[in-house]
Design a protein around this motif. Structure first.
Motif, PDB file in Angstrom:
ATOM      1  N   VAL A   1       0.865  -1.192   0.000  1.00  0.00           N
ATOM      2  CA  VAL A   1       0.000   0.000   0.000  1.00  0.00           C
ATOM      3  C   VAL A   1       0.899   1.238   0.000  1.00  0.00           C
ATOM      4  O   VAL A   1       1.785   1.375   0.845  1.00  0.00           O
ATOM      5  CB  VAL A   1      -0.948  -0.007   1.229  1.00  0.00           C
ATOM      6  CG1 VAL A   1      -1.777   1.276   1.272  1.00  0.00           C
ATOM      7  CG2 VAL A   1      -1.872  -1.229   1.177  1.00  0.00           C
ATOM      8  N   PRO A   2       0.696   2.151  -0.968  1.00  0.00           N
ATOM      9  CA  PRO A   2       1.610   3.282  -1.143  1.00  0.00           C
ATOM     10  C   PRO A   2       1.465   4.386  -0.097  1.00  0.00           C
ATOM     11  O   PRO A   2       0.368   4.632   0.418  1.00  0.00           O
ATOM     12  CB  PRO A   2       1.219   3.822  -2.529  1.00  0.00           C
ATOM     13  CG  PRO A   2      -0.225   3.451  -2.698  1.00  0.00           C
ATOM     14  CD  PRO A   2      -0.386   2.140  -1.991  1.00  0.00           C
ATOM     15  N   THR A   3       2.592   5.041   0.200  1.00  0.00           N
ATOM     16  CA  THR A   3       2.568   6.188   1.122  1.00  0.00           C
ATOM     17  C   THR A   3       2.893   7.490   0.386  1.00  0.00           C
ATOM     18  O   THR A   3       2.745   8.567   0.943  1.00  0.00           O
ATOM     19  CB  THR A   3       3.573   6.005   2.273  1.00  0.00           C
ATOM     20  OG1 THR A   3       4.893   5.895   1.721  1.00  0.00           O
ATOM     21  CG2 THR A   3       3.272   4.763   3.085  1.00  0.00           C
ATOM     22  N   ASN A   4       3.382   7.391  -0.861  1.00  0.00           N
ATOM     23  CA  ASN A   4       3.617   8.587  -1.675  1.00  0.00           C
ATOM     24  C   ASN A   4       3.250   8.279  -3.126  1.00  0.00           C
ATOM     25  O   ASN A   4       2.916   7.128  -3.458  1.00  0.00           O
ATOM     26  CB  ASN A   4       5.077   9.076  -1.547  1.00  0.00           C
ATOM     27  CG  ASN A   4       6.079   8.015  -1.975  1.00  0.00           C
ATOM     28  OD1 ASN A   4       5.935   7.382  -3.011  1.00  0.00           O
ATOM     29  ND2 ASN A   4       7.105   7.812  -1.157  1.00  0.00           N
ATOM     30  N   TRP A   5       3.319   9.280  -3.991  1.00  0.00           N
ATOM     31  CA  TRP A   5       2.831   9.075  -5.364  1.00  0.00           C
ATOM     32  C   TRP A   5       3.747   8.181  -6.196  1.00  0.00           C
ATOM     33  O   TRP A   5       3.267   7.444  -7.069  1.00  0.00           O
ATOM     34  CB  TRP A   5       2.555  10.420  -6.042  1.00  0.00           C
ATOM     35  CG  TRP A   5       1.297  10.995  -5.465  1.00  0.00           C
ATOM     36  CD1 TRP A   5       1.184  11.975  -4.532  1.00  0.00           C
ATOM     37  CD2 TRP A   5      -0.038  10.539  -5.725  1.00  0.00           C
ATOM     38  NE1 TRP A   5      -0.136  12.178  -4.193  1.00  0.00           N
ATOM     39  CE2 TRP A   5      -0.910  11.311  -4.920  1.00  0.00           C
ATOM     40  CE3 TRP A   5      -0.580   9.567  -6.562  1.00  0.00           C
ATOM     41  CZ2 TRP A   5      -2.294  11.140  -4.921  1.00  0.00           C
ATOM     42  CZ3 TRP A   5      -1.963   9.383  -6.568  1.00  0.00           C
ATOM     43  CH2 TRP A   5      -2.802  10.163  -5.756  1.00  0.00           C
ATOM     44  N   ASP A   6       5.047   8.198  -5.940  1.00  0.00           N
ATOM     45  CA  ASP A   6       5.946   7.271  -6.664  1.00  0.00           C
ATOM     46  C   ASP A   6       5.561   5.830  -6.348  1.00  0.00           C
ATOM     47  O   ASP A   6       5.451   4.987  -7.245  1.00  0.00           O
ATOM     48  CB  ASP A   6       7.409   7.532  -6.267  1.00  0.00           C
ATOM     49  CG  ASP A   6       7.949   8.838  -6.848  1.00  0.00           C
ATOM     50  OD1 ASP A   6       7.347   9.334  -7.829  1.00  0.00           O
ATOM     51  OD2 ASP A   6       8.937   9.361  -6.305  1.00  0.00           O
ATOM     52  N   GLU A   7       5.340   5.560  -5.062  1.00  0.00           N
ATOM     53  CA  GLU A   7       4.933   4.200  -4.645  1.00  0.00           C
ATOM     54  C   GLU A   7       3.552   3.840  -5.211  1.00  0.00           C
ATOM     55  O   GLU A   7       3.287   2.687  -5.530  1.00  0.00           O
ATOM     56  CB  GLU A   7       4.896   4.116  -3.109  1.00  0.00           C
ATOM     57  CG  GLU A   7       6.270   4.149  -2.453  1.00  0.00           C
ATOM     58  CD  GLU A   7       6.170   4.131  -0.923  1.00  0.00           C
ATOM     59  OE1 GLU A   7       5.045   4.010  -0.387  1.00  0.00           O
ATOM     60  OE2 GLU A   7       7.226   4.237  -0.270  1.00  0.00           O
ATOM     61  N   PHE A   8       2.684   4.852  -5.330  1.00  0.00           N
ATOM     62  CA  PHE A   8       1.337   4.627  -5.861  1.00  0.00           C
ATOM     63  C   PHE A   8       1.410   4.039  -7.271  1.00  0.00           C
ATOM     64  O   PHE A   8       0.715   3.064  -7.597  1.00  0.00           O
ATOM     65  CB  PHE A   8       0.564   5.957  -5.871  1.00  0.00           C
ATOM     66  CG  PHE A   8      -0.831   5.857  -6.443  1.00  0.00           C
ATOM     67  CD1 PHE A   8      -1.916   5.552  -5.633  1.00  0.00           C
ATOM     68  CD2 PHE A   8      -1.066   6.077  -7.797  1.00  0.00           C
ATOM     69  CE1 PHE A   8      -3.212   5.470  -6.153  1.00  0.00           C
ATOM     70  CE2 PHE A   8      -2.349   5.999  -8.327  1.00  0.00           C
ATOM     71  CZ  PHE A   8      -3.427   5.688  -7.505  1.00  0.00           C
ATOM     72  N   PHE A   9       2.257   4.622  -8.105  1.00  0.00           N
ATOM     73  CA  PHE A   9       2.329   4.167  -9.501  1.00  0.00           C
ATOM     74  C   PHE A   9       3.040   2.813  -9.629  1.00  0.00           C
ATOM     75  O   PHE A   9       2.713   2.018 -10.508  1.00  0.00           O
ATOM     76  CB  PHE A   9       2.968   5.247 -10.384  1.00  0.00           C
ATOM     77  CG  PHE A   9       2.091   6.465 -10.514  1.00  0.00           C
ATOM     78  CD1 PHE A   9       0.824   6.371 -11.079  1.00  0.00           C
ATOM     79  CD2 PHE A   9       2.510   7.700 -10.030  1.00  0.00           C
ATOM     80  CE1 PHE A   9      -0.013   7.489 -11.187  1.00  0.00           C
ATOM     81  CE2 PHE A   9       1.686   8.814 -10.123  1.00  0.00           C
ATOM     82  CZ  PHE A   9       0.427   8.712 -10.703  1.00  0.00           C
ATOM     83  N   VAL A  10       3.961   2.535  -8.717  1.00  0.00           N
ATOM     84  CA  VAL A  10       4.599   1.198  -8.678  1.00  0.00           C
ATOM     85  C   VAL A  10       3.539   0.149  -8.340  1.00  0.00           C
ATOM     86  O   VAL A  10       3.438  -0.899  -8.988  1.00  0.00           O
ATOM     87  CB  VAL A  10       5.760   1.168  -7.642  1.00  0.00           C
ATOM     88  CG1 VAL A  10       6.254  -0.255  -7.421  1.00  0.00           C
ATOM     89  CG2 VAL A  10       6.905   2.070  -8.101  1.00  0.00           C
ATOM     90  N   ALA A  11       2.725   0.447  -7.326  1.00  0.00           N
ATOM     91  CA  ALA A  11       1.649  -0.473  -6.916  1.00  0.00           C
ATOM     92  C   ALA A  11       0.616  -0.637  -8.029  1.00  0.00           C
ATOM     93  O   ALA A  11       0.150  -1.752  -8.306  1.00  0.00           O
ATOM     94  CB  ALA A  11       0.976   0.038  -5.642  1.00  0.00           C
TER      95      ALA A  11
ATOM     96  N   LYS B   1      -3.302  13.262 -14.108  1.00  0.00           N
ATOM     97  CA  LYS B   1      -3.660  12.636 -15.392  1.00  0.00           C
ATOM     98  C   LYS B   1      -3.108  11.215 -15.488  1.00  0.00           C
ATOM     99  O   LYS B   1      -3.719  10.327 -16.078  1.00  0.00           O
ATOM    100  CB  LYS B   1      -3.118  13.505 -16.548  1.00  0.00           C
ATOM    101  CG  LYS B   1      -3.707  13.168 -17.924  1.00  0.00           C
ATOM    102  CD  LYS B   1      -5.209  13.446 -17.978  1.00  0.00           C
ATOM    103  CE  LYS B   1      -5.733  13.398 -19.391  1.00  0.00           C
ATOM    104  NZ  LYS B   1      -5.595  14.654 -20.123  1.00  0.00           N
ATOM    105  N   LYS B   2      -1.954  11.003 -14.850  1.00  0.00           N
ATOM    106  CA  LYS B   2      -1.349   9.666 -14.865  1.00  0.00           C
ATOM    107  C   LYS B   2      -2.223   8.654 -14.106  1.00  0.00           C
ATOM    108  O   LYS B   2      -2.287   7.488 -14.463  1.00  0.00           O
ATOM    109  CB  LYS B   2       0.060   9.730 -14.250  1.00  0.00           C
ATOM    110  CG  LYS B   2       0.896   8.481 -14.499  1.00  0.00           C
ATOM    111  CD  LYS B   2       2.316   8.657 -13.969  1.00  0.00           C
ATOM    112  CE  LYS B   2       3.113   7.369 -14.097  1.00  0.00           C
ATOM    113  NZ  LYS B   2       4.456   7.496 -13.496  1.00  0.00           N
ATOM    114  N   VAL B   3      -2.911   9.144 -13.057  1.00  0.00           N
ATOM    115  CA  VAL B   3      -3.811   8.265 -12.285  1.00  0.00           C
ATOM    116  C   VAL B   3      -4.883   7.682 -13.206  1.00  0.00           C
ATOM    117  O   VAL B   3      -5.254   6.510 -13.107  1.00  0.00           O
ATOM    118  CB  VAL B   3      -4.476   9.038 -11.111  1.00  0.00           C
ATOM    119  CG1 VAL B   3      -5.522   8.167 -10.407  1.00  0.00           C
ATOM    120  CG2 VAL B   3      -3.427   9.509 -10.105  1.00  0.00           C
TER     121      VAL B   3
END
Length: 417
Positions: free
Chosen positions: A159-169, A232-234
């Motif tokens: 579970v991501p804690t920042n936006w870089d981790e969000f896109f990896v997940a 937009k990437k989301v």
């Protein structure tokens, strides 16, 4: 003699019944709580009023953001047929109060000690020219990320804690055949995601300047360009059926494991609970990426309209008293997924998500990181909010629009009066 006493007793009983009936009024309440957890919460308020002998007239208008409800309300008020109470919040309360159609609730507020029971940031919103014109029901934290732990396990992601981790997940979930982000393509849902990105990428001071103060230089800054690019990437991790989907159907995708994550306020938790899911086990609640030490708030409240019928005025005051009672605050918020707006409430019956939310609400109020949600009508006048919302959704839905194009549209929209 006995016969005469019996007749007197019957007459007295009849008078008392008539007096009770005279005090019993009708309370018509306009709201948009029609989804699972929300509907249970509304039913709790109805039961409280019926227990006092009043008649509850439900005036429910479906549509998560309440836009449809406001259209219906305006036509009712203009025709001189206002309901007793309507779900209105934020700067819109002041707009309605300026029209002279809201009732002064100071007598109830004083008797029930509202000033001592509410944080000042909340009580100020509930007043117009120093007088209470609305009753707050709860506090929602908007900047939440909801996740299905089984989906994450299957994808081998965290579970991501920042936006870089969000896109990896998101990438890992996509490879595992799971929709990474459950989203409903409605403008208020787009805007909910947008403000979470703005807070997580830009930070609290940027958020305040851009989305509360509507500062043109900040809205047109390199930070805003970064926010829009991230936003937009989301979208690339949502599914093709997202347009027009209601928020609770997006939540259902996470509940079923069809999707991994959803960015949505804590009313989503009510859906998990209604589906028999347990926090920490069947679902994860985490602050939206990059927003752990901040809190975007959305306070639901009922504006109380001027009424002519005395019995209905009494019913309306009983409604206001009931809304702020500790018993109702607990019952309502346990069902709604939010936390009590009343200070000093015991949180022992609440789950870990609510306990975290309550602790963060208190902490961020002290640090200045407690900020109003622009997406949920708490930050700016409705005309500017609507125009910015439209610009953000246009960017979300238009592949060829650049962040710079979007920034120009947002700056123009922010000037809407």
């Amino acid at each position: 003699m006995t016969k005469t006493l019996n007749l007197h007793a019957l007459a007295l009983g009849a008078l008392m019944t008539c007096a009770a009936a005279a005090q019993a009024g009708e309370v018509e309440v306009l709201h948009w709580w029609t989804a699972g957890g929300e509907a249970k919460a509304a039913a709790a308020l109805k039961a409280t009023l019926q227990a006092k002998g009043h008649t509850w007239k439900d005036f429910a208008v479906a549509g998560g953001g309440g836009d449809s409800a406001m259209t219906v309300l305006k036509s009712r008020v203009v025709s001189g047929n206002a309901p007793a109470a309507a779900q209105i919040k934020g700067p819109s309360l002041q707009e309605w109060a300026r029209e002279g159609v809201l009732a002064n609730m100071d007598d109830v507020a004083k008797a029930e000690k509202w000033d001592e029971s509410l944080p000042k940031v909340v009580s100020d919103i509930m007043k117009y020219k120093g007088n209470y014109i609305a009753a707050p029901v709860n506090v929602h934290r908007v900047n939440w990320l909801w996740a299905n732990p089984e989906a994450f396990k299957k994808a081998g992601a965290k579970v991501p804690t920042n936006w870089d981790e969000f896109f990896v997940a998101a990438e890992a979930l996509k490879k595992a055949g799971i929709t990474p982000v459950a989203h409903g393509g409605q403008n208020w849902q787009d805007f909910t995601t947008f403000e979470a990105v703005a807070l997580g990428v830009g930070g609290v001071e940027f958020y305040k300047k851009a989305l509360v103060q509507l500062d043109p230089a900040t809205l047109n800054s390199p930070t805003m360009e970064n926010v829009l690019s991230t936003f937009k990437k989301v979208k690339s991790y949502t599914d093709k059926n997202a347009p027009g989907r209601d928020w609770n159907l997006a939540t259902a995708m996470v509940i079923k494991g069809e999707a991994g994550m959803q960015i949505m306020g804590d009313w989503a938790k009510g859906e998990f609970i209604a589906a028999g899911k347990a926090p920490g086990k069947d679902f994860v609640c985490a602050p939206a990426p990059g927003t752990a030490k901040s809190f975007t708030f959305n306070v639901d409240s009922f504006a109380l309209f001027k009424l002519k019928n005395d019995a209905n005025v009494k019913a309306q005051k009983d409604l206001a008293t009931a809304i702020m009672s500790p018993e109702f605050q607990e019952l309502f918020n346990l069902n709604k997924g939010s936390i009590p707006v009343r200070l000093g409430m015991k949180m022992d019956k609440f789950d870990d998500c609510a306990k975290t939310s309550s602790a963060d609400f208190v902490a961020t109020a002290k640090t200045g990181a407690l900020v109003p949600s622009i997406a949920h009508g708490m930050a700016v006048p409705s005309a500017a909010e609507g125009a910015i919302k439209d610009a953000v959704s246009q960017f979300w839905n238009t592949d060829k629009m650049t962040p710079k194009d979007a920034m120009a549209k947002i700056v123009a929209a922010a000037k809407t009066k």
